[in-house]
Scaffold this motif. Structure first.
Motif, PDB file in Angstrom:
ATOM      1  N   SER A  10       0.764  -1.211   0.021  1.00 15.67           N
ATOM      2  CA  SER A  10       0.282  -0.270   0.004  1.00 15.67           C
ATOM      3  C   SER A  10       0.995   1.571   0.202  1.00 15.67           C
ATOM      4  O   SER A  10       0.495   2.658  -0.373  1.00 15.67           O
ATOM      5  CB  SER A  10      -0.779  -0.266   1.074  1.00 15.67           C
ATOM      6  N   ARG A  16      -2.491   1.261  -2.836  1.00 18.39           N
ATOM      7  CA  ARG A  16      -3.483   1.677  -2.171  1.00 18.39           C
ATOM      8  C   ARG A  16      -4.697   2.143  -2.207  1.00 18.39           C
ATOM      9  O   ARG A  16      -6.073   2.232  -2.310  1.00 18.39           O
ATOM     10  CB  ARG A  16      -2.067   3.402  -2.116  1.00 18.39           C
ATOM     11  N   ASN A  45      -0.084  -5.774   1.904  1.00 16.28           N
ATOM     12  CA  ASN A  45       0.975  -4.905   3.209  1.00 16.28           C
ATOM     13  C   ASN A  45      -0.361  -3.626   2.936  1.00 16.28           C
ATOM     14  O   ASN A  45       0.034  -3.589   1.932  1.00 16.28           O
ATOM     15  CB  ASN A  45       2.045  -4.706   2.409  1.00 16.28           C
ATOM     16  N   ALA A  46      -1.359  -3.684   3.336  1.00 15.89           N
ATOM     17  CA  ALA A  46      -2.142  -2.241   3.454  1.00 15.89           C
ATOM     18  C   ALA A  46      -2.099  -1.364   4.520  1.00 15.89           C
ATOM     19  O   ALA A  46      -3.248  -0.765   5.448  1.00 15.89           O
ATOM     20  CB  ALA A  46      -4.092  -3.217   4.260  1.00 15.89           C
ATOM     21  N   ALA A  47      -0.447  -0.976   5.482  1.00 14.00           N
ATOM     22  CA  ALA A  47      -0.729  -0.636   6.172  1.00 14.00           C
ATOM     23  C   ALA A  47      -0.964   1.219   6.180  1.00 14.00           C
ATOM     24  O   ALA A  47      -1.190   1.553   6.819  1.00 14.00           O
ATOM     25  CB  ALA A  47       1.029  -0.264   6.445  1.00 14.00           C
ATOM     26  N   LEU A  49      -3.742   1.782   5.019  1.00 16.17           N
ATOM     27  CA  LEU A  49      -5.332   2.206   4.737  1.00 16.17           C
ATOM     28  C   LEU A  49      -5.481   2.241   5.986  1.00 16.17           C
ATOM     29  O   LEU A  49      -5.113   1.764   7.394  1.00 16.17           O
ATOM     30  CB  LEU A  49      -5.545   1.046   4.174  1.00 16.17           C
ATOM     31  N   ASP A  51      -8.134   1.056   7.564  1.00  9.66           N
ATOM     32  CA  ASP A  51      -8.843  -0.548   7.950  1.00  9.66           C
ATOM     33  C   ASP A  51      -7.685  -1.646   7.485  1.00  9.66           C
ATOM     34  O   ASP A  51      -8.234  -2.218   6.467  1.00  9.66           O
ATOM     35  CB  ASP A  51     -10.509  -0.616   6.941  1.00  9.66           C
ATOM     36  N   GLU A  52      -6.752  -1.430   8.075  1.00 10.92           N
ATOM     37  CA  GLU A  52      -5.447  -2.428   7.598  1.00 10.92           C
ATOM     38  C   GLU A  52      -6.053  -3.263   8.034  1.00 10.92           C
ATOM     39  O   GLU A  52      -6.002  -4.808   6.699  1.00 10.92           O
ATOM     40  CB  GLU A  52      -4.294  -2.265   8.176  1.00 10.92           C
ATOM     41  N   SER A  55      -8.553  -4.744   4.901  1.00 12.94           N
ATOM     42  CA  SER A  55      -7.567  -4.698   4.259  1.00 12.94           C
ATOM     43  C   SER A  55      -7.339  -5.955   3.402  1.00 12.94           C
ATOM     44  O   SER A  55      -6.760  -6.308   2.380  1.00 12.94           O
ATOM     45  CB  SER A  55      -7.158  -3.127   3.709  1.00 12.94           C
ATOM     46  N   LEU A  56      -6.334  -5.862   4.510  1.00 17.52           N
ATOM     47  CA  LEU A  56      -5.167  -7.928   4.735  1.00 17.52           C
ATOM     48  C   LEU A  56      -5.940  -9.190   4.251  1.00 17.52           C
ATOM     49  O   LEU A  56      -5.190  -9.693   3.415  1.00 17.52           O
ATOM     50  CB  LEU A  56      -4.735  -7.532   5.694  1.00 17.52           C
ATOM     51  N   THR A  75       3.065  -7.305   8.441  1.00 19.09           N
ATOM     52  CA  THR A  75       1.720  -5.523   9.858  1.00 19.09           C
ATOM     53  C   THR A  75       2.743  -5.999  11.075  1.00 19.09           C
ATOM     54  O   THR A  75       3.136  -7.031  10.929  1.00 19.09           O
ATOM     55  CB  THR A  75       0.733  -5.256   9.408  1.00 19.09           C
ATOM     56  N   LYS A  80      -3.836  -7.073  14.413  1.00 20.05           N
ATOM     57  CA  LYS A  80      -4.519  -6.920  13.046  1.00 20.05           C
ATOM     58  C   LYS A  80      -3.388  -8.099  12.453  1.00 20.05           C
ATOM     59  O   LYS A  80      -4.250  -8.586  11.224  1.00 20.05           O
ATOM     60  CB  LYS A  80      -3.254  -5.466  12.353  1.00 20.05           C
TER      61      LYS A  80
END
Length: 263
Positions: A10, A16, A45-47, A49, A51-52, A55-56, A75, A80
């Motif tokens: 992300s 992203r 990786n959704a760090a 966002l 809503d991590e 999103s993961l 993460t 999370k």
């Protein structure tokens, strides 16, 4: 060489935006392209966002719709990671654990519960190490503690944490010294985020490729990298042949016969 595909991250603007929009076609194509390019694992990786955790999970499920390659849940937040692993199940790699007490306790428990390999960063409560000796000391402590807690050495991927050569002129040489020493003393995997070494420099792929070959010669056997960099992947095949990691150069020859080296 174990290739952990890094492109589903992300921190990349287009990725992203695709995650935020739940653009399954974009993410699925990127996952499949990395799979076809030779990725052994797909890092998600959704760090970036808000809503991590959700999103993961969405990233993982979207990848699994197009690829059978296992996932690396990226993460630093144990809560999370726990949420994502509960939804995605066993077999995912966790990226990452450190010797920092709270993070170590939580991530190691998750690894045991979900049978997860671990990327283990050379970091402790005092912060990231600056010297070769400190990196070797922390890496050894991580291996010793994780194996004592019941995690197999071959499920541990020690990351010496590469600094950019543009900021620390000895960073490349120091990393190679750490990799060489650890490959001679530990029975774990050795991994790094390859592109960290070139951060801030122009024409970064050349630095990444040069470092990759040197690191492979020093004992690196896994890397978090862009498998869509065809020149890098070609060099990886050639380096494996030169280092005796490709019996009778079969992989190299097969790739050539398949047209992989044709421009």
């Amino acid at each position: 060489m174990i290739i952990i595909g890094e492109k589903l991250n992300s921190s990349i603007k287009s990725v992203r935006e695709a995650i935020a929009a739940r653009d399954a076609a974009f993410i699925g194509e990127l996952a499949l392209n990395q799979d076809k390019a030779g990725a052994s694992w797909l890092d998600i990786n959704a760090a970036m966002l808000p809503d991590e955790a959700d999103s993961l999970v969405w990233l993982g499920e979207t990848c699994r719709a197009v690829s059978s390659k296992p996932l690396c849940v990226d993460t630093p937040d144990p809560e999370k990671a726990a949420y994502a692993l509960e939804k995605l199940g066993e077999g995912c790699m966790i990226n990452s654990i450190t010797l920092e007490k709270a993070r170590y306790d939580a991530m190691s428990a998750l690894a045991i519960r979900y049978k997860s390999p671990l990327v283990a960063l050379c970091m402790e409560d005092g912060g990231a190490p600056e010297t070769v000796e400190d990196r070797v000391r922390i890496a050894t402590a991580l291996r010793d503690r994780l194996t004592a807690d019941g995690i197999a050495a071959q499920d541990i991927y020690i990351d010496p944490m590469i600094s950019p050569v543009g900021a620390v002129e000895t960073a490349g040489a120091d990393a190679l010294a750490v990799i060489s020493r650890l490959s001679a003393t530990l029975d774990t995997h050795l991994v790094c985020g390859l592109s960290n070494v070139s951060y801030g420099l122009p024409a970064r792929p050349y630095i990444n490729r040069a470092f990759m070959v040197a690191a492979m010669a020093a004992g690196l056997d896994a890397m978090i990298v862009n498998p869509l960099d065809v020149q890098l992947m070609r060099l990886c095949l050639a380096a494996e042949a030169m280092l005796g990691k490709d019996e009778y150069c079969e992989n190299y020859i097969d790739a050539f016969r398949d047209g992989y080296f044709n421009d």
